[in-house]
Write a protein that holds these residues in place. Structure first.
Motif, PDB file in Angstrom:
ATOM      1  N   LEU A 299       0.820  -1.212   0.000  1.00 62.01           N
ATOM      2  CA  LEU A 299       0.000   0.000   0.000  1.00 62.01           C
ATOM      3  C   LEU A 299       0.854   1.262   0.000  1.00 62.01           C
ATOM      4  CD1 LEU A 299      -2.774   1.376   0.195  1.00 62.01           C
ATOM      5  CD2 LEU A 299      -2.648   1.083   2.682  1.00 62.01           C
ATOM      6  N   TYR A 300       1.893   1.295   0.808  1.00 62.14           N
ATOM      7  CA  TYR A 300       2.740   2.483   0.863  1.00 62.14           C
ATOM      8  C   TYR A 300       3.386   2.755  -0.498  1.00 62.14           C
ATOM      9  CZ  TYR A 300       2.383   2.105   5.964  1.00 62.14           C
ATOM     10  OH  TYR A 300       1.930   2.028   7.252  1.00 62.14           O
ATOM     11  N   HIS A 301       3.732   1.677  -1.203  1.00 60.01           N
ATOM     12  CA  HIS A 301       4.289   1.844  -2.551  1.00 60.01           C
ATOM     13  C   HIS A 301       3.209   2.347  -3.506  1.00 60.01           C
ATOM     14  CE1 HIS A 301       5.339   0.326  -6.626  1.00 60.01           C
ATOM     15  NE2 HIS A 301       6.532   0.777  -6.293  1.00 60.01           N
ATOM     16  N   ASP A 302       1.984   1.798  -3.403  1.00 60.21           N
ATOM     17  CA  ASP A 302       0.879   2.260  -4.258  1.00 60.21           C
ATOM     18  C   ASP A 302       0.658   3.757  -4.103  1.00 60.21           C
ATOM     19  OD1 ASP A 302       0.512  -0.383  -4.939  1.00 60.21           O
ATOM     20  OD2 ASP A 302      -1.215  -0.688  -3.622  1.00 60.21           O
ATOM     21  N   LEU A 303       0.721   4.225  -2.871  1.00 64.60           N
ATOM     22  CA  LEU A 303       0.455   5.637  -2.580  1.00 64.60           C
ATOM     23  C   LEU A 303       1.698   6.506  -2.664  1.00 64.60           C
ATOM     24  CD1 LEU A 303      -1.928   5.134   0.494  1.00 64.60           C
ATOM     25  CD2 LEU A 303      -2.556   5.490  -1.909  1.00 64.60           C
ATOM     26  N   ARG A 304       2.832   5.899  -3.036  1.00 64.92           N
ATOM     27  CA  ARG A 304       4.114   6.605  -3.165  1.00 64.92           C
ATOM     28  C   ARG A 304       4.501   7.297  -1.862  1.00 64.92           C
ATOM     29  NH1 ARG A 304       3.745   9.084  -9.385  1.00 64.92           N
ATOM     30  NH2 ARG A 304       3.245   7.061 -10.346  1.00 64.92           N
ATOM     31  N   LEU A 305       4.380   6.545  -0.775  1.00 63.24           N
ATOM     32  CA  LEU A 305       4.677   7.093   0.545  1.00 63.24           C
ATOM     33  C   LEU A 305       5.936   6.503   1.167  1.00 63.24           C
ATOM     34  CD1 LEU A 305       1.101   7.104   2.152  1.00 63.24           C
ATOM     35  CD2 LEU A 305       2.397   9.076   1.310  1.00 63.24           C
ATOM     36  N   THR A 306       6.612   5.595   0.463  1.00 65.93           N
ATOM     37  CA  THR A 306       7.753   4.916   1.085  1.00 65.93           C
ATOM     38  C   THR A 306       8.867   5.881   1.459  1.00 65.93           C
ATOM     39  OG1 THR A 306       8.606   4.389  -1.123  1.00 65.93           O
ATOM     40  CG2 THR A 306       7.274   2.709  -0.033  1.00 65.93           C
ATOM     41  N   GLY A 307       8.979   7.009   0.764  1.00 67.86           N
ATOM     42  CA  GLY A 307       9.992   7.994   1.121  1.00 67.86           C
ATOM     43  C   GLY A 307       9.729   8.617   2.479  1.00 67.86           C
ATOM     44  N   THR A 309       7.227   7.001   4.885  1.00 70.82           N
ATOM     45  CA  THR A 309       6.879   5.964   5.854  1.00 70.82           C
ATOM     46  C   THR A 309       7.914   4.850   5.955  1.00 70.82           C
ATOM     47  OG1 THR A 309       5.680   4.695   4.185  1.00 70.82           O
ATOM     48  CG2 THR A 309       4.431   6.355   5.396  1.00 70.82           C
ATOM     49  N   GLY A 310       8.814   4.742   4.964  1.00 73.98           N
ATOM     50  CA  GLY A 310       9.680   3.574   4.873  1.00 73.98           C
ATOM     51  C   GLY A 310       8.982   2.493   4.065  1.00 73.98           C
ATOM     52  N   GLU A 311       9.632   1.350   3.952  1.00 72.34           N
ATOM     53  CA  GLU A 311       9.098   0.283   3.100  1.00 72.34           C
ATOM     54  C   GLU A 311       7.810  -0.313   3.650  1.00 72.34           C
ATOM     55  OE1 GLU A 311      10.224  -0.782   0.039  1.00 72.34           O
ATOM     56  OE2 GLU A 311      11.366   1.074   0.235  1.00 72.34           O
ATOM     57  N   GLY A 312       7.639  -0.306   4.963  1.00 70.89           N
ATOM     58  CA  GLY A 312       6.399  -0.813   5.542  1.00 70.89           C
ATOM     59  C   GLY A 312       6.402  -2.293   5.852  1.00 70.89           C
ATOM     60  N   LEU A 313       7.491  -3.000   5.581  1.00 66.75           N
ATOM     61  CA  LEU A 313       7.512  -4.443   5.793  1.00 66.75           C
ATOM     62  C   LEU A 313       7.650  -4.821   7.258  1.00 66.75           C
ATOM     63  CD1 LEU A 313       7.655  -7.342   4.611  1.00 66.75           C
ATOM     64  CD2 LEU A 313      10.136  -7.024   4.451  1.00 66.75           C
ATOM     65  N   ALA A 314       8.518  -4.139   7.979  1.00 65.93           N
ATOM     66  CA  ALA A 314       8.805  -4.485   9.375  1.00 65.93           C
ATOM     67  C   ALA A 314       7.575  -4.224  10.247  1.00 65.93           C
ATOM     68  CB  ALA A 314       9.993  -3.672   9.885  1.00 65.93           C
ATOM     69  N   ALA A 315       7.158  -5.244  11.007  1.00 69.88           N
ATOM     70  CA  ALA A 315       5.895  -5.126  11.737  1.00 69.88           C
ATOM     71  C   ALA A 315       6.001  -5.356  13.240  1.00 69.88           C
ATOM     72  CB  ALA A 315       4.871  -6.110  11.154  1.00 69.88           C
TER      73      ALA A 315
END
Length: 332
Positions: A299-307, A309-315
């Motif tokens: 989702l973060y990649h879809d919304l172009r937010l990884t810059g 939020t980070g990659e979002g994988l670590a939970a």
């Protein structure tokens, strides 16, 4: 109910869906602003043990492949040659060692019974890490691949290693590469299904289930279909089940770091994500655990937010919680 009609209802429903409901569903319940809780504060070890049932594990032997089983709480352990009959063995050190030697199992049966006994008696401990630290911690550990394989719950729809390699550009024999390869695979072949999520939220919270707004967006989501179709909307449980299937595509005994994947249910937020475990010896049986959220990384990649939020994988953090942990992977 077709896709256009569903989108129309979604558009109308958004006007009536209260902002508090959205905030309550997404942001609250982690213990920051209310009485909720999160992974860091929870007794995650207790949740891991709650539904843990050791399964059988396939290993090699001098005269072919074998299947081994050491269910917790039983006085006997079991083994059988490929396509042969089960044989029970008294769960004593001498009897298990003799059976191991007789079939040329190289200590695999002994290790399974010893480690299974530790788990059954609660004589094991858990350690929790973020993904990168997880692989650093266990990279040079004294791995216990047989018990790690036994930790794996049943997979309803097994996947071929070649399918995983084609989807994630990573070999399931290398779990560290695969964990990150799946991030790219889900982004390339799918996206988080926002229309289905919004439709479902309206269906549940506004229309009280009277109309099925999710149905027009549902499609097959097995790895072959995702690869062939090119792009598919995915929900959290679909991402989690596909990830577990991929990580189990190669036996734990053949992986560079043996892993058992599981999935975590957060009922409060209607969310599902993954966990990963590996057993090793260090002052007794230790199980290292990490948590992975392919929904967020997609989702973060879809919304172009990884810059941001980070990659979002670590939970393993204060923004994830667990109500149930399941080691089995149903077919869906």
């Amino acid at each position: 109910m077709n896709r256009r009609r569903a989108l129309s209802l979604i558009g109308g429903g958004l006007l009536t869906l209260g902002s508090f409901r959205a905030v309550d569903n997404v942001l609250l319940g982690y213990g920051h602003l209310d009485g909720g809780t999160n992974l860091v504060a929870q007794d995650v070890g207790g949740l891991l043990d709650e539904r843990l049932e050791l399964g059988s594990v396939a290993v090699g032997g001098e005269d072919g492949g074998y299947e081994l089983l050491a269910t917790t709480g039983e006085e006997r352990a079991w083994l059988r040659p490929a396509d042969g009959e089960w044989r029970s063995v008294p769960r004593t050190a001498v009897a298990v060692r003799e059976a191991d030697d007789e079939h040329g199992l190289g200590g695999a049966f002994v290790a399974l019974v010893e480690d299974g006994t530790s788990i059954g008696s609660g004589d094991h401990r858990y350690e929790f890490y973020q993904p990168e630290a997880f692989f650093e911690r266990v990279g040079n550990a004294e791995h216990r691949p047989v018990i790690t394989g036994a930790l794996r719950g049943p997979i309803a729809e097994p996947v071929a290693p070649e399918t995983v390699l084609g989807f994630a550009n990573a070999d399931p024999a290398d779990p560290e590469a695969l964990v990150y390869g799946l991030v790219d695979g889900f982004r390339e072949h799918g996206s988080y299904d926002v229309p289905r999520y919004v439709g479902g939220s309206i269906q549940d919270n506004v229309l009280m289930g009277r109309v099925n707004l999710r149905a027009p967006f549902e499609r097959s989501t097995d790895l072959d279909s995702l690869t062939e179709r090119g792009h598919t909307g995915l929900f959290c449980w679909e991402l989690s089940y596909r990830a577990a299937e991929a990580l189990h595509a190669t036996p734990a005994t053949e992986q560079t770091v043996p892993v058992a994947a599981f999935w975590v249910r957060d009922r409060r937020h209607k969310h599902v994500y993954n966990g990963l475990a590996t057993a090793f010896l260090e002052g007794g049986l230790t199980v290292a655990v990490t948590f992975l959220d392919y929904t967020h990384s997609t989702l973060y990649h879809d919304l172009r937010l990884t810059g941001v939020t980070g990659e979002g994988l670590a939970a393993y953090d204060e923004w994830h919680r667990a109500d149930e942990i399941h080691w089995d992977v149903p077919g869906i």
